[in-house]
Motif scaffolding. Structure first.
Motif, PDB file in Angstrom:
ATOM      1  N   THR A 246       0.825  -1.207   0.000  1.00 38.62           N
ATOM      2  CA  THR A 246       0.000   0.000   0.000  1.00 38.62           C
ATOM      3  C   THR A 246       0.856   1.252   0.000  1.00 38.62           C
ATOM      4  O   THR A 246       0.330   2.357  -0.075  1.00 38.62           O
ATOM      5  CB  THR A 246      -0.924   0.009   1.223  1.00 38.62           C
ATOM      6  OG1 THR A 246      -0.129  -0.046   2.422  1.00 38.62           O
ATOM      7  CG2 THR A 246      -1.875  -1.176   1.194  1.00 38.62           C
ATOM      8  N   ARG A 247       2.182   1.082   0.099  1.00 35.31           N
ATOM      9  CA  ARG A 247       3.112   2.213   0.117  1.00 35.31           C
ATOM     10  C   ARG A 247       4.171   2.036  -0.955  1.00 35.31           C
ATOM     11  O   ARG A 247       4.523   0.910  -1.311  1.00 35.31           O
ATOM     12  CB  ARG A 247       3.781   2.344   1.493  1.00 35.31           C
ATOM     13  CG  ARG A 247       2.804   2.566   2.654  1.00 35.31           C
ATOM     14  CD  ARG A 247       3.544   2.502   3.980  1.00 35.31           C
ATOM     15  NE  ARG A 247       2.651   2.623   5.119  1.00 35.31           N
ATOM     16  CZ  ARG A 247       2.328   3.768   5.704  1.00 35.31           C
ATOM     17  NH1 ARG A 247       2.816   4.912   5.228  1.00 35.31           N
ATOM     18  NH2 ARG A 247       1.528   3.809   6.749  1.00 35.31           N
ATOM     19  N   ASP A 248       4.691   3.129  -1.425  1.00 33.00           N
ATOM     20  CA  ASP A 248       5.765   3.097  -2.406  1.00 33.00           C
ATOM     21  C   ASP A 248       7.066   2.787  -1.674  1.00 33.00           C
ATOM     22  O   ASP A 248       7.438   3.492  -0.734  1.00 33.00           O
ATOM     23  CB  ASP A 248       5.846   4.452  -3.120  1.00 33.00           C
ATOM     24  CG  ASP A 248       6.753   4.410  -4.331  1.00 33.00           C
ATOM     25  OD1 ASP A 248       7.140   3.298  -4.741  1.00 33.00           O
ATOM     26  OD2 ASP A 248       7.090   5.484  -4.861  1.00 33.00           O
ATOM     27  N   TYR A 374       9.565 -11.121   4.233  1.00 30.87           N
ATOM     28  CA  TYR A 374      10.323  -9.868   4.292  1.00 30.87           C
ATOM     29  C   TYR A 374       9.369  -8.684   4.181  1.00 30.87           C
ATOM     30  O   TYR A 374       8.699  -8.502   3.168  1.00 30.87           O
ATOM     31  CB  TYR A 374      11.345  -9.809   3.153  1.00 30.87           C
ATOM     32  CG  TYR A 374      12.308 -10.968   3.145  1.00 30.87           C
ATOM     33  CD1 TYR A 374      13.383 -11.027   4.033  1.00 30.87           C
ATOM     34  CD2 TYR A 374      12.151 -12.014   2.249  1.00 30.87           C
ATOM     35  CE1 TYR A 374      14.265 -12.091   4.025  1.00 30.87           C
ATOM     36  CE2 TYR A 374      13.029 -13.087   2.228  1.00 30.87           C
ATOM     37  CZ  TYR A 374      14.087 -13.119   3.126  1.00 30.87           C
ATOM     38  OH  TYR A 374      14.954 -14.183   3.118  1.00 30.87           O
ATOM     39  N   GLY A 375       9.310  -7.899   5.238  1.00 30.03           N
ATOM     40  CA  GLY A 375       8.446  -6.726   5.222  1.00 30.03           C
ATOM     41  C   GLY A 375       7.071  -6.964   5.799  1.00 30.03           C
ATOM     42  O   GLY A 375       6.272  -6.031   5.857  1.00 30.03           O
ATOM     43  N   ALA A 376       6.786  -8.192   6.247  1.00 30.42           N
ATOM     44  CA  ALA A 376       5.548  -8.401   6.998  1.00 30.42           C
ATOM     45  C   ALA A 376       5.609  -7.542   8.261  1.00 30.42           C
ATOM     46  O   ALA A 376       4.630  -6.915   8.669  1.00 30.42           O
ATOM     47  CB  ALA A 376       5.386  -9.876   7.354  1.00 30.42           C
ATOM     48  N   VAL A 408       9.390  -6.708  -1.150  1.00 29.78           N
ATOM     49  CA  VAL A 408       9.321  -6.494   0.300  1.00 29.78           C
ATOM     50  C   VAL A 408       8.006  -5.829   0.672  1.00 29.78           C
ATOM     51  O   VAL A 408       7.543  -4.914  -0.013  1.00 29.78           O
ATOM     52  CB  VAL A 408      10.516  -5.630   0.758  1.00 29.78           C
ATOM     53  CG1 VAL A 408      10.365  -5.197   2.206  1.00 29.78           C
ATOM     54  CG2 VAL A 408      11.816  -6.392   0.562  1.00 29.78           C
ATOM     55  N   GLY A 409       7.402  -6.273   1.776  1.00 27.91           N
ATOM     56  CA  GLY A 409       6.167  -5.693   2.261  1.00 27.91           C
ATOM     57  C   GLY A 409       6.353  -4.312   2.857  1.00 27.91           C
ATOM     58  O   GLY A 409       7.466  -3.788   2.954  1.00 27.91           O
ATOM     59  N   ARG A 432      10.191   2.741   3.015  1.00 24.46           N
ATOM     60  CA  ARG A 432       9.124   3.506   2.382  1.00 24.46           C
ATOM     61  C   ARG A 432       9.678   4.802   1.793  1.00 24.46           C
ATOM     62  O   ARG A 432      10.635   5.378   2.303  1.00 24.46           O
ATOM     63  CB  ARG A 432       8.055   3.853   3.417  1.00 24.46           C
ATOM     64  CG  ARG A 432       7.420   2.646   4.071  1.00 24.46           C
ATOM     65  CD  ARG A 432       6.558   3.059   5.242  1.00 24.46           C
ATOM     66  NE  ARG A 432       6.057   1.892   5.979  1.00 24.46           N
ATOM     67  CZ  ARG A 432       5.400   1.972   7.123  1.00 24.46           C
ATOM     68  NH1 ARG A 432       5.160   3.158   7.671  1.00 24.46           N
ATOM     69  NH2 ARG A 432       4.991   0.883   7.737  1.00 24.46           N
ATOM     70  N   ARG A 433       9.045   5.235   0.705  1.00 23.26           N
ATOM     71  CA  ARG A 433       9.458   6.500   0.106  1.00 23.26           C
ATOM     72  C   ARG A 433       9.297   7.621   1.131  1.00 23.26           C
ATOM     73  O   ARG A 433       8.294   7.714   1.834  1.00 23.26           O
ATOM     74  CB  ARG A 433       8.622   6.805  -1.132  1.00 23.26           C
ATOM     75  CG  ARG A 433       9.074   8.074  -1.870  1.00 23.26           C
ATOM     76  CD  ARG A 433       8.359   8.251  -3.187  1.00 23.26           C
ATOM     77  NE  ARG A 433       8.708   7.215  -4.142  1.00 23.26           N
ATOM     78  CZ  ARG A 433       9.826   7.215  -4.877  1.00 23.26           C
ATOM     79  NH1 ARG A 433      10.715   8.185  -4.729  1.00 23.26           N
ATOM     80  NH2 ARG A 433      10.053   6.240  -5.736  1.00 23.26           N
TER      81      ARG A 433
END
Length: 450
Positions: A246-248, A374-376, A408-409, A432-433
């Protein structure tokens, strides 16, 4: 074609892409299938990225061409034949009643379709690129082809090798590797085998598991649910194997020098990996703020295991054998306000399980579950034991190496491995950006104080 990512505007676009394919030197066989273990399928939405940057050869030395690089790939892919295959799904009606429960389960058809070779160019010298990478970070992403599996499994390569030529005569090798065929040590061993062949050496043949036998699944005890280190996707992804986000997300990298590491370790009795990622954990918790305090209290820890050489009776094949666990920062204060030593001690005490046991609990008998590792949560990968600078092309040693995870989440992830000297540490991550510059500044400030 020009890569458009977090490095846009740095004056060093990568362009002029040309694609070709290299196949094994001999036919693998008729209807040879490589069965994927549950531990492999746990990582089907994730990818590994390895980038090796080489300065130009010395004056008078012969330049290395793409044709030179391709030549040893034919015998290399004979050894690692599943890497040249393509994914398929089990069809119950074709395989009989016995395979009814396995309908839809992915496997690799070893049909020698090959790996994709990507030729590209960069409008900078290697030294200019290294200077920009040290200042801003995140530039290695453009040196490895950004491609996921699907939406057509039949046509998706499991490995891309990007060869980027710099204007000074230097070169970068970027590998994009589907995590389901092996973890970081497996990938590093595979790439090093190719480099040994290139250098005229005779590496030991990899010990692959029997491609026709499905590895046994680790049975999860009744009532066991997936650990917090793994989360299911909100909806099935089908045949497009990309993590729903949901994020860049953008690449991030940072170098901790030997001197900075020594200052950070003074008076602290914990490992380098724990100290480095404790700094990153605290900084990102502060950046993400009180609205995400509960989410940043939990982090995932992944530890790689360095494979024993095949000559010593070890395994040099394609496996996912790392360990996974999680830690939770409890107490009234946020990780953003915690002491680095306490966070590092918490990370050092993480209870880790073999990836097979984690897969058994996370997949729970499903043949095609979609999960994120990765990224959960915010995820940290310990790759300190690996000699990532061991890939040498004859006398040509890389000036810069970066191993990272892609796909990656939203929680973000980072791999920590040794630098060129072996005493400092390199962090290669995805955040995240909007976080990368702030995280870099926070780490610099923290290391300056230490």
């Amino acid at each position: 074609m020009v890569v458009d990512d977090a490095t846009a505007g740095n004056g060093m676009p990568v362009h002029s892409y040309r694609l070709s394919t290299v196949v094994p030197g001999s036919v693998t066989g008729e209807a040879v299938d490589y069965e994927l273990a549950d531990a492999d399928l746990l990582h089907k939405l994730h990818y590994l990225r390895a980038v090796h940057v080489f300065r130009a050869p010395a004056p008078g030395a012969a330049a290395v061409t793409v044709r030179d690089l391709k030549e040893p790939m034919f015998p290399w892919l004979d050894m690692y034949f599943p890497v040249s295959g393509r994914l398929r799904r089990r069809q119950a009606e074709a395989d009989g009643e016995k395979a009814e429960a396995a309908a839809g389960r992915p496997y690799v058809r070893c049909n020698d379709c090959g790996v994709r070779i990507v030729e590209a160019a960069c409008d900078a010298t290697v030294d200019e690129w290294l200077e920009a990478e040290a200042e801003r970070g995140g530039l290695s992403k453009a040196l490895a082809y950004d491609k996921v599996i699907g939406p057509e499994l039949f046509f998706s390569p499991l490995l891309y090798v990007q060869v980027t030529s710099f204007k000074c005569g230097g070169m970068a090798l970027g590998f994009t590797w589907a995590h389901l065929i092996g973890d970081i040590p497996s990938a590093a061993a595979c790439f090093s085998t190719w480099a040994q062949l290139f250098s005229g050496k005779k590496p030991p043949a990899p010990t692959l598991r029997d491609p026709l036998a499905r590895p046994p699944s680790a049975a999860a005890p009744a009532g066991v649910t997936a650990p917090p280190s793994v989360k299911a996707t909100a909806a099935p992804v089908g045949d497009h194997w990309a993590v729903p986000i949901t994020r860049d997300m953008v690449p991030f990298s940072f170098h901790v020098t030997e001197q900075q590491l020594e200052g950070l370790q003074l008076g602290r009795q914990v490992g380098t990996f724990e100290l480095v990622v404790a700094l990153m954990w605290r900084a990102l918790a502060a950046i993400r703020g009180p609205d995400e305090e509960e989410a940043t209290r939990t982090v995932t820890v992944v530890r790689t295991t360095n494979p024993v050489p095949a000559t010593s009776g070890g395994r040099l094949g394609l496996t996912n054998e790392h360990r996974i666990g999680h830690v939770i920062a409890v107490g009234p204060s946020s990780p953003a306000a915690a002491d680095v030593s306490k966070l590092a001690a918490l990370l050092a005490g993480a209870r880790l399980k073999g990836v097979g046991a984690v897969a058994a609990a996370a997949l729970a008998g499903a043949e095609d579950a979609d999960v994120v590792v990765y990224g959960a949560n915010l995820t940290f990968v310990d790759a300190e034991s690996l000699d990532v600078y061991g890939l040498e092309l004859g006398a040509w040693r890389p000036a810069h190496v970066e191993y990272a995870v892609d796909g990656v989440g939203d929680g973000g992830a980072a791999v920590v491995h040794r630098d060129a000297g072996g005493r400092g540490r390199a962090i290669a991550g995805v955040v995240r950006r909007g976080e990368a510059d702030r995280l870099r500044a926070a780490l610099r400030d923290a290391l300056r104080v230490a």
